[in-house]
Design an enzyme around this catalytic site. Structure first.
Site, PDB file in Angstrom:
ATOM      1  N   LYS A  61      -2.695  -5.471  -4.460  1.00 40.18           N
ATOM      2  CA  LYS A  61      -2.532  -6.919  -4.576  1.00 40.18           C
ATOM      3  C   LYS A  61      -1.930  -7.459  -3.284  1.00 40.18           C
ATOM      4  CE  LYS A  61      -0.824 -10.634  -7.532  1.00 40.18           C
ATOM      5  NZ  LYS A  61      -2.124 -11.332  -7.443  1.00 40.18           N
ATOM      6  N   HIS A 105       2.273  -5.291 -10.404  1.00 40.97           N
ATOM      7  CA  HIS A 105       0.841  -5.260 -10.138  1.00 40.97           C
ATOM      8  C   HIS A 105       0.483  -4.006  -9.331  1.00 40.97           C
ATOM      9  CE1 HIS A 105       0.776  -9.555 -11.268  1.00 40.97           C
ATOM     10  NE2 HIS A 105      -0.498  -9.338 -11.501  1.00 40.97           N
TER      11      HIS A 105
END
Length: 232
Positions: A135, A131
């Site tokens: 995040k 990600h």
């Protein structure tokens, strides 16, 4: 449909854009430094905030009898409390670690793969998720859901981010660039590797799924999942 947006980061803004394109009206939105509109006008709320705000946001909607769809991860130690509050308020609630239709199909494929791989002990299962660097939680809620799907259909008992024991599944969390979300399940033996991968190209898939869930939840009572929404 009149929608409230609780959380106005990248996902909230994507949901707003797509909802308007689909003919919905945003009657309330709330972010870290923003609050506009009237929450009680909403026919449903879509909650993509931060772990520290999620429970308050969800509870506030349930107490005001506003159906709420939440995609915030990192707060699930209090999930059962929200389920009980939903029942107490005769409310409507959907939580999903990922609202993407493709990811939810991937969850079902993952469970099927776990069933047919279970007898073949020479293969060890592992998960990698990648990600963007902003995040907040690791591993991702999606990776945890994938691991739980394998645990449900195998002899594995839990997941870990450390060196795994025989009854554990290793999850590796990678943070780089502006990756929207890539999840890979790999079954590795000394002879070969079998892998399944879902790669998100944009945030639109997550947003469309959340809007679909909010539409589906209208006029329903209870606690539901994306399996209910998609009929899988």
């Amino acid at each position: 449909m009149k929608l409230a947006l609780l959380g106005y980061g990248k996902m909230g803004k994507t949901i707003e854009r797509l909802a308007k394109e689909m003919g919905h009206e945003i009657v309330y939105k709330k972010g870290s430094s923003l609050e506009e509109g009237t929450l009680t006008r909403a026919e449903a709320a879509i909650e993509f905030s931060i772990p520290e705000a999620a429970v308050t946001n969800i509870a506030h909607c349930l107490e005001k009898n506003i159906p709420v769809v939440s995609g915030t991860t990192g707060w699930l130690s209090e999930y059962d409390d929200m389920v009980q509050l939903c029942k107490k308020c005769n409310g409507s609630f959907i939580y999903a670690s990922n609202f993407s239709i493709g990811v939810n199909l991937f969850f079902s494929i993952n469970e099927y793969a776990a069933k047919i791989m279970a007898p073949w002990k020479e293969y060890s299962a592992g998960i990698e998720e990648i990600h963007h660097t902003q995040k907040l939680d690791a591993p991702s809620g999606t990776a945890i859901t994938i691991a739980e799907g394998i645990i449900q259909h195998s002899e594995k008992k839990s997941w870990t981010m450390e060196t795994p024991q025989d009854n554990e599944i290793k999850i590796e969390a990678v943070r780089e660039g502006d990756v929207k979300g890539t999840h890979t399940v790999a079954y590795v033996s000394a002879i070969d590797t079998i892998s399944l991968t879902h790669k998100a190209h944009t945030r639109d898939g997550f947003a469309k799924g959340a809007i679909l869930a909010a539409q589906w939840l209208k006029n329903k009572k209870g606690v539901f999942t994306m399996k209910d929404v998609l009929g899988i």
